[in-house]
Write a protein that holds these residues in place. Structure first.
Motif, short mmCIF file in Angstrom:
data_model
loop_
_atom_site.label_atom_id
_atom_site.label_comp_id
_atom_site.label_asym_id
_atom_site.label_seq_id
_atom_site.Cartn_x
_atom_site.Cartn_y
_atom_site.Cartn_z
N ASP A 54 26.30 -16.39 35.42
CA ASP A 54 25.51 -17.49 35.16
C ASP A 54 26.16 -19.18 35.21
O ASP A 54 25.41 -19.87 34.91
N GLY A 55 27.42 -19.17 35.24
CA GLY A 55 28.21 -20.46 35.34
C GLY A 55 28.13 -21.14 33.99
O GLY A 55 28.85 -22.23 33.95
N THR A 56 27.91 -20.51 32.90
CA THR A 56 28.00 -21.14 31.67
C THR A 56 29.44 -21.08 30.96
O THR A 56 29.53 -21.70 29.98
N THR A 57 30.16 -20.13 31.21
CA THR A 57 31.45 -20.00 30.64
C THR A 57 32.52 -20.03 31.72
O THR A 57 32.50 -19.14 32.71
N THR A 58 33.45 -20.67 31.39
CA THR A 58 34.74 -21.07 32.44
C THR A 58 35.93 -20.47 31.65
O THR A 58 36.03 -20.73 30.51
N PHE A 59 36.92 -20.10 32.48
CA PHE A 59 38.42 -19.71 31.99
C PHE A 59 39.37 -20.43 32.93
O PHE A 59 39.21 -20.58 33.82
#
Length: 115
Positions: A54-59
């Motif tokens: 959903d694009g809400t969390t990135t690493f």
């Protein structure tokens, strides 16, 4: 058939910016966590970043944290990587991938950081 086509690479001076894009087809993009990986000359594949479905969390890898931003557009089936404050050690072929090791990846786009 999974299709991943990267674009946006080029030659840039240290401190400059580039925005990479990855156009995808042949799979349900919106259901996949997506990755950017890179391969520098003479080295193996290195994970750079990934983003949840959903694009809400990135690493991010430590080497790019604070300089690179990953994003996606599920309506367009596209993945992006905004690269800022580029360094010579960022020189590599950058691939988008559907797995963290880059086993399924596109052909890549060359990024060269040099003065």
């Amino acid at each position: 058939q999974v299709q991943l086509v990267e674009s946006g690479g080029g030659l840039v001076q240290p401190g400059g910016s580039l925005r990479l894009s990855c156009a995808t087809a042949g799979f349900a993009f919106r259901n996949f966590r997506m990755y950017w990986v890179r391969q520098a000359p003479g080295k193996g594949i290195e994970w750079v970043s990934n983003i949840t479905i959903d694009g809400t969390t990135t690493f991010y890898a430590e080497s790019v944290k604070g300089r690179f931003v990953i994003s996606r557009d599920n309506a367009r089936n596209e993945l992006y990587l905004q690269m800022n404050r580029l360094k010579p050690e960022d020189t590599a072929v950058y691939h988008c991938a559907i797995d963290p090791r880059g086993d399924v990846r596109g052909q890549g786009t060359q990024v060269t950081v040099a003065s």
